[in-house]
Scaffold this active site. Structure first.
Site, PDB file in Angstrom:
ATOM      1  CD  GLU A  76      -3.044   1.342   0.516  1.00  0.00           C
ATOM      2  OE1 GLU A  76      -3.481   2.450   0.064  1.00  0.00           O
ATOM      3  OE2 GLU A  76      -3.158   0.357  -0.235  1.00  0.00           O
ATOM      4  CG  ASP A  77       1.498   3.032   3.074  1.00  0.00           C
ATOM      5  OD1 ASP A  77       0.677   3.442   2.524  1.00  0.00           O
ATOM      6  OD2 ASP A  77       1.330   2.666   4.435  1.00  0.00           O
TER       7      ASP A  77
END
Length: 736
Positions: A76-77
């Protein structure tokens, strides 16, 4: 920040065969992937997945779950991909990380069906491996522990989501410690005043009870030891949110709670659980109704323990939980206690023992999702306490009042005391005068303004949300209606005695109550007012020689000087003949209107409007029906003169109001005819309340229209205008 070797040592303590190389590789990969990213607190971002992994080591989870925790934010990051994680760590760990990435995108704080649908997605995301849920819960726990660094406008949203979704889900999985910490952290954010108030009271209680608690621990341990039961006795304190919820559920104050402190008795086996119970029940008296055996019948989340409360040392009520060490482990860690680190490479089914009720519930729920049940049906099935309908408010003196969400100051008033609710006329919320129908919010300080002249309106029952308030309003309404009937009945009785030429005496009437089968004069008068007892029978009870003669009066003959005063809500104030026309209006009897407990209706087919001569007909159990004097329906009551009440209009010209009437229109069956009828009525200031086409042919349509008009002149004007329209064949007022 925890170092690489420290993480490995934490895992090695409970899993000597841990794959150290796998943990080292994941540690380095995550640290490099997050690089220079920082959290809102200014700490390196990598400190977050590292703390999540540490939480999971406390649950003694397998290597794959710890690695997934280290990597859970990478897809996600960072620039990491599913393929890359699968290449370095295998399919199983890649699937765990991808499942966690899906969950992060869900909005779980929305209400009702949307929230239920997102919860479906959450559980579908963990369908392949329940360890996804365990990592997500640990992730949320660390985020809640560091919530103070989150922007203020986001904190309440995160806390509410935690309280609504993640804390109940942790509890459903049997992870009670995690659930309680999530609830407390959310409670502190959402209701800081209430949270701090509970903490202060707990601190005060500790100062006064510390020595007593230590003495109880020693005495319990000694008593068990003397009977050959080796046990570890540990005192425990309820958490603030748990205390608050108990106060709300039981509707009691802090001082009335008897189980703020309890004791866990942990023994080696199931047999010793019952042996310890025997020792405790033999030595101290049991508090009735406070014994539960969750060993023989475990809870659905696998919780097993014996709960009992005794009157122990120093006459203190002592709540005990007796369990084995294995039971204690499951009570603390829930579904995570079934995860077998010895085989961390297997699929989820191999990580959970087959007798896990919580896991079985999870699998059944996922099967339901596969069958495509609606979000609402799914939400009902899960029974997850998803919506904690709680509002915590304060009295001006600091007393805590727990109410359901959407509660009003009326609910608050009744929660304080029934008398306060019955006499409430207004409220101040946080020092500001506010309507009684305002919705209360967490932390509000509420002051109720009262008046002894007030009685609760029946309409309040549809406004309040608490059962206590509804029941009290119904009681007060019934009492008010009974008083109204009694006052009306007394006036009717007085009039009947006057017509019969007999003296009315309450003293003599009281002596005759036995013959009338009523216990009190009020009950007698109320029965007369409701029409349950004929006035002839009341007169004969005092004057047995009296014989009634049928009056010659018929519909239209004058029957006295009474009148009704019709108000906007169509409630009535009634004056009985014998009172002078200029008598004090305060002596009138208030009678609730069409929506009240004592109904006053207009004739069902035709209504009545000012300008009509009107008659009231009293019907047992139904109240009063007002008819225009020309109504043919009055012929049905000619043989019952005691039911007739003479009434007349008293209209406030400064506050015009509409009244019901019915008209019958026969119109040409062509497009636009109905529009012309509605136009005439609207232009004339009337209102159409209902319309029914009673018959229809190729040429004409017959319509029965319920209209609301100000008076007879207004109605006649509408009828005259309608007759001028070419599409109208005929129009008449209906009197049934």
């Amino acid at each position: 920040m925890m170092r690489q070797y420290e993480l490995v040592e934490r895992v090695r303590r409970y899993n000597p065969s841990t794959d150290e190389a796998l943990l080292d590789r994941a540690y380095v990969y995550a640290m490099r992937a997050h690089g220079a990213q920082v959290r809102a607190s200014g700490d390196p971002y990598f400190s977050h997945p590292l703390e999540v992994a540490a939480i999971l080591t406390d649950l003694k989870l397998d290597d794959a779950t710890i690695v997934a925790a280290l990597l859970h934010d990478t897809i996600e990051d960072t620039d990491a991909t599913r393929e890359e994680i699968e290449k370095f760590f295998g399919k199983q760990i890649a699937a765990l990380v991808e499942g966690l990435t899906k969950i992060k995108k869900l909005d779980l704080v929305s209400r009702q069906a949307k929230q239920a649908e997102n919860l479906r997605k959450l559980l579908l995301a963990i369908a392949d491996d329940v360890r996804v849920l365990l990592v997500k819960l640990a992730d949320r726990l660390h985020n809640m522990r560091t919530l103070k660094w989150v922007p203020e406008e986001k904190r309440s949203r995160v806390a509410q989501e935690t309280l609504d979704i993640y804390a109940p889900l942790a509890g459903r999985m049997g992870m009670q410690d995690m659930r309680e910490e999530l609830e407390d952290l959310s409670f502190r954010q959402l209701s800081p005043e209430a949270y701090n108030s509970i903490l202060q009271r707990l601190d005060t209680l500790k100062e006064s009870s510390g020595a007593v608690l230590s003495a109880i621990e020693r005495e319990l341990t000694d008593a068990l030891s003397q009977k050959g039961v080796t046990a570890q006795v540990k005192g425990r304190e309820k958490r603030p949110y748990s205390i608050w919820r108990k106060m709300e559920q039981k509707a009691v104050g802090f001082e009335q709670l008897s189980d703020i402190y309890g004791f866990r008795v942990i023994v080696d086996s199931t047999e010793q659980c019952y042996a310890a119970l025997g020792v405790v029940h033999t030595k101290w008296p049991v508090v009735p109704g406070r014994f539960k055996d969750y060993i023989s019948t475990p809870k659905q989340n696998d919780y097993r323990s014996i709960h009992t409360t005794v009157v122990g040392p120093g006459r203190q009520r002592v709540e005990l939980q007796i369990r084995s060490r294995k039971m204690h482990e499951i009570a603390e860690y829930g579904i995570a206690a079934h995860a077998l680190y010895k085989d961390g490479s297997g699929p989820a089914d191999d990580l959970l023992t087959r007798d896990s009720n919580a896991y079985a519930w999870l699998r059944r729920t996922i099967e339901l999702l596969a069958e495509g049940s609606s979000p609402e049906e799914f939400l009902e099935h899960t029974k997850l306490e998803l919506f904690h309908d709680q509002v915590f408010c304060f009295t001006p003196k600091g007393r805590l009042i727990a109410l359901p969400r959407r509660a009003t100051p009326i609910d608050f008033a009744y929660a304080v005391h029934t008398g306060v609710g019955d006499t409430a006329i207004g409220a101040k919320i946080n020092g500001k005068v506010s309507p009684l129908v305002s919705e209360l919010h967490n932390g509000d300080e509420v002051e109720i303004i009262t008046s002894q002249a007030q009685t609760p309106p029946a309409a309040w029952e549809s406004i309040v949300v608490t059962g206590k308030a509804r029941a009290a309003i119904r009681r007060a309404t019934r009492a008010a209606v009974r008083a109204q009937y009694a006052a009306l009945g007394r006036k009717i009785a007085e009039r009947a005695f006057a017509r019969a030429g007999k003296a009315f005496s309450e003293e003599k009437l009281g002596a005759a109550l036995g013959r009338l089968a009523r216990p009190t004069l009020e009950e007698l008068y109320a029965a007369v007012g409701r029409g349950e007892i004929r006035t002839e029978d009341v007169i004969k009870a005092l004057h047995p020689e009296w014989s009634s003669a049928r009056p010659d009066e018929r519909a239209g003959a004058p029957r006295g000087e009474g009148w009704f005063e019709l108000k906007q809500n169509q409630s009535l104030k009634f004056k009985i003949p014998g009172i002078e026309a200029e008598a004090d209006p305060a002596t009138s009897i208030p009678i609730r209107g069409l929506n009240g407990e004592l109904p006053v209706r207009f004739a069902p087919n035709g209504g009545a409007v000012p300008g009509d001569r009107i008659v009231g007909i009293l019907t047992a159990g139904e109240g009063i029906t007002v008819y225009p004097i020309q109504s043919p329906a009055l012929q049905d009551f000619e043989e019952e003169p005691e039911r007739w009440l003479d009434v007349r209009w008293d209209i406030d010209e400064d506050s015009p109001q509409r009244f019901p009437a019915q008209i019958v229109v026969t119109a040409t069956n062509e497009p636009g005819s109905l529009a012309q009828i509605a136009q005439v009525i609207g232009e004339r200031g009337g209102n159409i309340a209902n319309l029914k086409m009673s018959s229809r042919s190729a040429d004409f349509t017959r319509m029965v229209i319920d209209v609301e008009v100000y008076d007879l002149r207004h109605l006649n004007g509408i009828l005259a205008d309608l007759r001028t329209r070419p599409v109208i064949s005929s129009v008449e007022r209906l009197n049934a």
